[in-house]
Design a protein around this motif. Structure first.
Motif, PDB file in Angstrom:
ATOM      1  N   ASP A  26       0.852  -1.317   0.075  1.00  0.00           N
ATOM      2  CA  ASP A  26       0.127   0.007   0.325  1.00  0.00           C
ATOM      3  C   ASP A  26       0.953   1.209  -0.047  1.00  0.00           C
ATOM      4  OD1 ASP A  26       0.716   0.688   2.751  1.00  0.00           O
ATOM      5  OD2 ASP A  26      -0.468  -0.964   3.504  1.00  0.00           O
ATOM      6  N   SER A  28       0.738   3.858   2.242  1.00  0.00           N
ATOM      7  CA  SER A  28       0.880   4.235   3.547  1.00  0.00           C
ATOM      8  C   SER A  28       2.276   4.662   3.728  1.00  0.00           C
ATOM      9  CB  SER A  28       0.317   3.461   4.784  1.00  0.00           C
ATOM     10  OG  SER A  28       0.978   2.240   4.678  1.00  0.00           O
ATOM     11  N   GLN A 152      -3.363  -0.142  11.019  1.00  0.00           N
ATOM     12  CA  GLN A 152      -2.745  -0.062   9.937  1.00  0.00           C
ATOM     13  C   GLN A 152      -1.147  -0.301  10.283  1.00  0.00           C
ATOM     14  OE1 GLN A 152      -3.068   0.897   6.706  1.00  0.00           O
ATOM     15  NE2 GLN A 152      -0.787   0.692   6.422  1.00  0.00           N
ATOM     16  N   TYR A 153      -0.625  -0.015  11.610  1.00  0.00           N
ATOM     17  CA  TYR A 153       0.683  -0.121  11.743  1.00  0.00           C
ATOM     18  C   TYR A 153       1.036  -1.334  12.846  1.00  0.00           C
ATOM     19  CZ  TYR A 153       1.485   4.057   8.889  1.00  0.00           C
ATOM     20  OH  TYR A 153       1.384   5.006   7.876  1.00  0.00           O
TER      21      TYR A 153
END
Length: 365
Positions: A26, A28, A152-153
């Motif tokens: 992605d 990000s 996300q992380y």
């Protein structure tokens, strides 16, 4: 003929598939937060201090003059920190040059390490609870923990530090963030380089039992980054502060110059790794300032509430959305703005109560 053609097409197809390079799935962004312990803004922006160079704090005067003294302030600072002034100053931003009106200050009143790192990492001073360098687990959540708590992380955060108090500052037990600090060995499925680092880090001179040499912190971090591709990384280099406390200006200056090279090495790696290339931010700062000379009220070896200049810091920013302004003038920034800025880059939510500092607008400083 058809067989040869098929083999040629297969060969071309296989050649187009990267064998070792790992592409990020992605878009990000990645953030590398980097701190240099107790490095003064004067050393970053004006180069080697000629007063201290010619003081009893310096033993190798001739060598330092040959390496770090040029014909101007601009040349001096470039000789001392070439990556900062040949790359960051051209492609990113530098804040904290008080000779140009750019001021960066702490909001905590302690002006020493644990409170400074708490402010950098949490975006909020906590003078009531964090008023020593004792190994007490931090009740406050750092941006590393908040990132690791996010969808996300999750599992993509890591920290490496030379000072052995960082597991407590980051609260590794609660946060789940892997922290390698002090003389901790690398763990897990180790590669040859990590096993070698484990073996030699205490074979090198142990100058301080609580702070290892930065070269080990750097390479433990780099090997982990190469293997695991974390997306939020914190690296804290620590030698500079300890050399300064010892009154060893020679070693302080040489360590600062070397740390600049280590950061350059990391940036070059990032820019040549498809996973990180053109999608990674470097945010670089310090935990506190220190005195400006040899007088007791502002002694260069010291910092803290009673030392003039102890609350004066600086920051450098480099990354894909960072407007290339170089040195910025006439502003007042605070260290508590770093954490909300990183949270904004990561697109993670926070609030003014948790992080009262205003996030920096990287495009329009």
């Amino acid at each position: 003929m058809k067989t040869i053609l098929k083999i040629s097409m297969i060969t071309l197809l296989l050649a187009s598939i990267p064998v070792k390079a790992q592409q990020k799935k992605d878009k990000s962004p990645n953030v590398f937060l980097i701190s240099l312990d107790g490095v003064r803004w004067q050393d970053v922006f004006t180069g080697i201090d000629t007063v201290l160079l010619n003081s009893p704090y310096t033993h190798e005067k001739k060598l330092l003059k040959q390496k770090f003294v040029g014909r101007s302030t601009e040349e001096n600072r470039t000789l001392l920190m070439p990556f900062f002034w040949n790359t960051i100053a051209k492609e990113g931003q530098l804040h904290g040059n008080r000779t140009k009106g750019s001021k960066v200050n702490l909001t905590n009143t302690m002006a020493f390490s644990y409170p400074g790192y708490n402010e950098i990492l949490t975006g909020k001073a906590d003078d009531e609870n964090i008023n020593s360098n004792s190994k007490i687990y931090n009740k406050n959540k750092t941006l590393l923990e908040l990132a690791n708590d996010s969808k996300q992380y999750k599992g993509k955060v890591a920290a490496f530090a030379s000072w052995d108090v960082f597991p407590y500052i980051i609260n590794d037990k609660r946060s789940g963030v892997p922290v390698n600090a002090g003389y901790m060995d690398a763990t897990g499925d180790l590669n040859e380089q990590e096993r070698f680092l484990n073996e030699i880090q205490r074979q090198a001179p142990v100058l301080w039992e609580s702070v290892r040499l930065d070269v080990f912190t750097h390479h433990f971090a780099k090997e982990y980054i190469k293997k695991n591709h974390p997306e939020v990384v914190y690296i804290s280099y620590g030698e500079t502060d300890d050399f300064a406390h010892g009154g060893l200006f020679d070693f302080y200056i040489k360590s600062l110059n070397n740390t600049d090279k280590l950061i350059q090495d990391l940036w070059q790696y990032v820019q040549n790794d498809p996973f990180y290339k053109d999608n990674t931010y470097f945010i670089i700062t310090t935990d506190h300032g220190r005195g400006v000379g040899v007088e007791e009220s502002s002694k260069w070896t010291d910092h803290g509430t009673e030392v003039k200049g102890g609350d004066q810091t600086w920051m450098a920013l480099l990354g894909p959305e960072v407007k290339a302004t170089g040195e910025v003038g006439e502003e007042q920034l605070y260290t508590n703005q770093i954490a909300p800025t990183i949270m904004g880059i990561l697109n993670l939510k926070t609030d003014s109560k948790t992080m009262p500092g205003k996030a920096l607008d990287l495009k329009f400083p």
